[in-house]
Design a protein around this motif. Sequence first.
Motif, PDB file in Angstrom:
ATOM      1  N   SER A  71       0.844  -1.201   0.000  1.00  0.00           N
ATOM      2  CA  SER A  71       0.000   0.000   0.000  1.00  0.00           C
ATOM      3  C   SER A  71       0.873   1.243   0.000  1.00  0.00           C
ATOM      4  CB  SER A  71      -0.934   0.007   1.214  1.00  0.00           C
ATOM      5  OG  SER A  71      -0.184   0.090   2.402  1.00  0.00           O
ATOM      6  N   GLN A  74      -4.950   6.890  -0.977  1.00  0.00           N
ATOM      7  CA  GLN A  74      -4.385   5.593  -0.585  1.00  0.00           C
ATOM      8  C   GLN A  74      -4.600   4.567  -1.678  1.00  0.00           C
ATOM      9  OE1 GLN A  74      -4.465   4.108   3.562  1.00  0.00           O
ATOM     10  NE2 GLN A  74      -5.656   2.383   2.750  1.00  0.00           N
ATOM     11  N   GLU A  86      -3.979   0.545  -2.476  1.00  0.00           N
ATOM     12  CA  GLU A  86      -3.685  -0.770  -1.912  1.00  0.00           C
ATOM     13  C   GLU A  86      -3.781  -1.824  -3.013  1.00  0.00           C
ATOM     14  OE1 GLU A  86      -5.147  -0.575   2.690  1.00  0.00           O
ATOM     15  OE2 GLU A  86      -6.710  -0.850   1.165  1.00  0.00           O
TER      16      GLU A  86
END
Length: 244
Positions: free
Chosen positions: A59, A107, A109
Amino acid sequence: MAPPAPPLSRVFAELDPAPSPVPEGRVGPPALSEREVHVSGSSELSARPDRARVSLRLSSRKEAAAAARSSVSRRLQYIAHIARQRGVLEENMTVTEDFSRVENTYQMEAEVCIIFSDFGKMQDVCNLLIEKLGTSVTISPPHFYHTPEAIDTLRRQVCVTAVGNTRRKAQEVCRLFGQALGKPLLIKEEETKEWGGHMDSHLSHSADSQTLQERIQNATAHASCRVFAVFEIKGKENRRNKLL
């Protein structure tokens, strides 16, 4: 006090008695009933898992969306490159990605699932990725399992082996009585059992501390088979063959 009863003995083979001669004065051919040997035999085999699935998670959280994507993308490319170098096919690699906004950051991931049939190569890939990527990648313990083809092979092998053991036992019984074993008249599968071969990820926490060999052992599949068979008895055993 009465003595204890003797333990029951298990009958693993039975020879049918020889045909009785025709009574004197009776007209007609002798009543020649087939002579048979009845035998029970069994087998138990095991098979180690033939596949392992490894999950790798990575991530990145950045203020810029492009930077978060780029950070994860570079590592994904490196993981795929290392896996291909070790002979992993594209069809055995699956990548899932998730992009989200967390407060004022972005973010990214990703999870890579790789299926290995060669456990030595699996260890090489995992060790190299840990060495090169460090804490930027999280590698889960391998999950070992069997393909349906491997389980089918185990089932066939244990049944064939049980039949072979049963025939050898019948031959031993016939030789003991100086008889020759003939063709099989009946082969019947009486009981089959299967156990093991599964190692679910939701087992106890102690599973995380198991060694690789312990995981393989826990995922080993076992099968047993018991067979009942009836064989023809030809008659006296050929002495020349017996000496051979």
